[in-house]
Enzyme design. Structure first.
Site, PDB file in Angstrom:
ATOM      1  N   CYS A 152     -16.616   1.601   0.140  1.00 15.60           N
ATOM      2  CA  CYS A 152     -15.353   0.887   0.595  1.00 15.60           C
ATOM      3  C   CYS A 152     -14.790   0.916   1.792  1.00 15.60           C
ATOM      4  CB  CYS A 152     -14.017   1.326  -0.394  1.00 15.60           C
ATOM      5  SG  CYS A 152     -13.739   3.060  -0.233  1.00 15.60           S
ATOM      6  N   ARG A 196     -13.766  -8.487   1.169  1.00 18.64           N
ATOM      7  CA  ARG A 196     -12.483  -8.123   0.827  1.00 18.64           C
ATOM      8  C   ARG A 196     -11.482  -9.283   1.029  1.00 18.64           C
ATOM      9  NH1 ARG A 196     -10.179  -3.157   1.189  1.00 18.64           N
ATOM     10  NH2 ARG A 196      -8.364  -4.345   0.448  1.00 18.64           N
ATOM     11  N   ARG A 248       0.881  -1.165  -0.015  1.00 18.30           N
ATOM     12  CA  ARG A 248       0.080   0.013  -0.165  1.00 18.30           C
ATOM     13  C   ARG A 248       1.009   1.288   0.018  1.00 18.30           C
ATOM     14  NH1 ARG A 248      -5.296   1.405   3.554  1.00 18.30           N
ATOM     15  NH2 ARG A 248      -6.212   0.069   1.796  1.00 18.30           N
ATOM     16  N   ASP A 272     -17.208   7.336  -1.973  1.00 11.69           N
ATOM     17  CA  ASP A 272     -15.735   7.150  -1.084  1.00 11.69           C
ATOM     18  C   ASP A 272     -15.656   8.328  -0.575  1.00 11.69           C
ATOM     19  OD1 ASP A 272     -13.499   6.371  -0.142  1.00 11.69           O
ATOM     20  OD2 ASP A 272     -12.380   6.303  -2.225  1.00 11.69           O
ATOM     21  N   HIS A 309      -7.116   0.563  -6.667  1.00 16.26           N
ATOM     22  CA  HIS A 309      -7.392  -0.134  -5.477  1.00 16.26           C
ATOM     23  C   HIS A 309      -8.074  -1.510  -5.834  1.00 16.26           C
ATOM     24  CE1 HIS A 309      -7.662  -1.423  -1.146  1.00 16.26           C
ATOM     25  NE2 HIS A 309      -8.608  -0.429  -0.759  1.00 16.26           N
ATOM     26  N   GLN A 334     -10.035  -4.166  -3.800  1.00 10.73           N
ATOM     27  CA  GLN A 334     -11.346  -3.531  -3.695  1.00 10.73           C
ATOM     28  C   GLN A 334     -12.148  -3.586  -4.441  1.00 10.73           C
ATOM     29  OE1 GLN A 334     -12.397  -1.660  -0.413  1.00 10.73           O
ATOM     30  NE2 GLN A 334     -14.229  -2.232  -1.108  1.00 10.73           N
TER      31      GLN A 334
HETATM   32  N1   CP Z   1     -11.400  -0.104   2.002  1.00  9.79           N
HETATM   33  C1   CP Z   1     -10.192  -0.080   2.557  1.00  9.79           C
HETATM   34  O1   CP Z   1      -9.137  -0.353   1.768  1.00  9.79           O
HETATM   35  O2   CP Z   1     -10.297   0.023   4.012  1.00  9.79           O
HETATM   36  P1   CP Z   1      -8.725   0.201   4.759  1.00  9.79           P
HETATM   37  O3   CP Z   1      -8.079   1.517   4.460  1.00  9.79           O
HETATM   38  O4   CP Z   1      -9.187   0.056   6.409  1.00  9.79           O
HETATM   39  O5   CP Z   1      -7.779  -1.031   4.427  1.00  9.79           O
HETATM   40  N1  NVA Z   2      -9.713   6.898  -1.847  1.00 13.30           N
HETATM   41  C1  NVA Z   2      -9.415   6.357  -0.288  1.00 13.30           C
HETATM   42  C2  NVA Z   2      -9.556   4.826  -0.082  1.00 13.30           C
HETATM   43  C3  NVA Z   2      -9.414   4.505   1.058  1.00 13.30           C
HETATM   44  C4  NVA Z   2      -9.725   2.776   1.310  1.00 13.30           C
HETATM   45  C5  NVA Z   2      -7.824   6.766  -0.103  1.00 13.30           C
HETATM   46  O1  NVA Z   2      -7.336   6.448  -0.919  1.00 13.30           O
HETATM   47  O2  NVA Z   2      -7.782   7.106   1.041  1.00 13.30           O
END
Ligand code: CP
Ligand code: NVA
Length: 299
Positions: A256, A284, A95, A216, A122, A125
């Protein structure tokens, strides 16, 4: 060897194979006696937990690495971290803020790399989202021709969602404020994957007759300095009961998570009868298991 940086790294057939593996009962152990390194530059609840459990369910050992533990490009280069992890692990999830870090990881990796969220996408997701829609509407093949509306920022989540749902035949509508739409390059990439995509700045028109409405956060991780401006710019883009009432009678609501109640969605919609956010969060784990299993089969 295959990697998963974005949904269109897959053909529609391969996307379906991952969903099928995710739907299989737990039992296969392709990671028996092996490790999976999970690198995080940002916080996570769902991604960390679902990936760790997916690795365990596949017989492996997950090792979560927090940003201060390796210091990607501060203590050591991305390339050196990845080459080190390849000495021990059979798969690496990351990440990151910049998608380019994932591309640099792929360039030196001897094991599959999985995008666990970047500024670009993502995909895990997106896989969970289509699993949730498939559960709702009668399987992946039943999504063909249905309408998915995304209201909000044309961000990482929107892009992967549009690719995943669109590659299964859903019509994708994205309604964003001016300046926050999918970029032209992203829209072209989505359309190049064969997806029917309509972008507008009109949430009501986009929600009319939709089978699913998705949103989101307005401020993604790393954009906190823009938060006040974004609150103003997205003010007319909250998913409310009134907006949901324009969707089809059996429409569902997806997010999400994490959610900011009162901003991109009202508490009433998030907690209401159309909300599927908790099955979506559970998916997930099943999506991650399917994706990891598929990548291990294509090493
Ligand atoms: N939806 C999602 O990626 O959640 P987190 O940021 O908690 O991993
Ligand atoms: N768009 C958000 C998604 C988090 C799961 C981010 O990038 O923070």
């Amino acid at each position: 060897m295959r990697h998963l940086l974005e949904i269109d790294d897959l053909t529609p057939t391969e996307l379906r194979e991952i969903l099928s593996l995710g739907l299989e009962p737990i039992g296969a152990r392709p990671l028996e006696g092996q490790g999976a390194a999970l690198l995080f530059e940002k916080p996570s609840a769902r991604t960390r937990n679902s990936m760790e459990l997916a690795v365990v369910q596949l017989g492996g050992h997950p090792l979560t690495i927090r940003p201060d533990e390796v210091g990607l490009d501060t203590r050591e280069t991305v390339e050196d971290v990845v080459r080190t992890l390849c000495c021990y692990h059979s798969i690496i999830g990351a990440r990151v803020f910049e998608h380019s870090k994932l591309e640099r990881a792929v360039a030196v990796s001897s094991v599959p790399i999985v995008n666990m969220l970047s500024d670009q996408g993502h995909p895990l997701q997106g896989l969970a989202d289509v699993l949730t829609l498939a559960d709702e509407f009668g399987g992946p093949d039943a999504l063909d021709g249905r309408v998915l509306t995304y209201v909000g920022d044309g961000n990482n989540v929107a892009r992967s969602l549009a690719l995943a749902a669109g590659m299964l035949g859903m019509e994708i509508r994205i309604a964003s404020p001016a300046g926050y739409a999918l970029t032209d390059a992203d829209a072209a990439k989505v359309r190049a994957a064969g997806v029917t995509l309509h972008c507008s700045d009109d949430p009501a028109a986009a929600c009319r007759g939709a089978d699913a409405v998705y949103t989101d956060v307005w401020t993604s991780m790393g954009q906190e300095a823009e938060s006040a401006q974004r609150l103003r710019d997205f003010a007319d883009f909250t998913v409310t009961d009134e907006l949901m009432a324009l969707a089809s009678e059996d429409a569902v609501f997806l997010h999400c998570l994490p959610a900011h109640r009162g901003e991109e969605v009202t508490d009433s919609v998030l907690e209401g009868p159309r909300s599927r956010v908790w099955p979506q969060a559970e998916n997930r784990m099943h999506a991650a298991r399917g994706a990891l299993h598929w990548l291990l089969e294509h090493r």
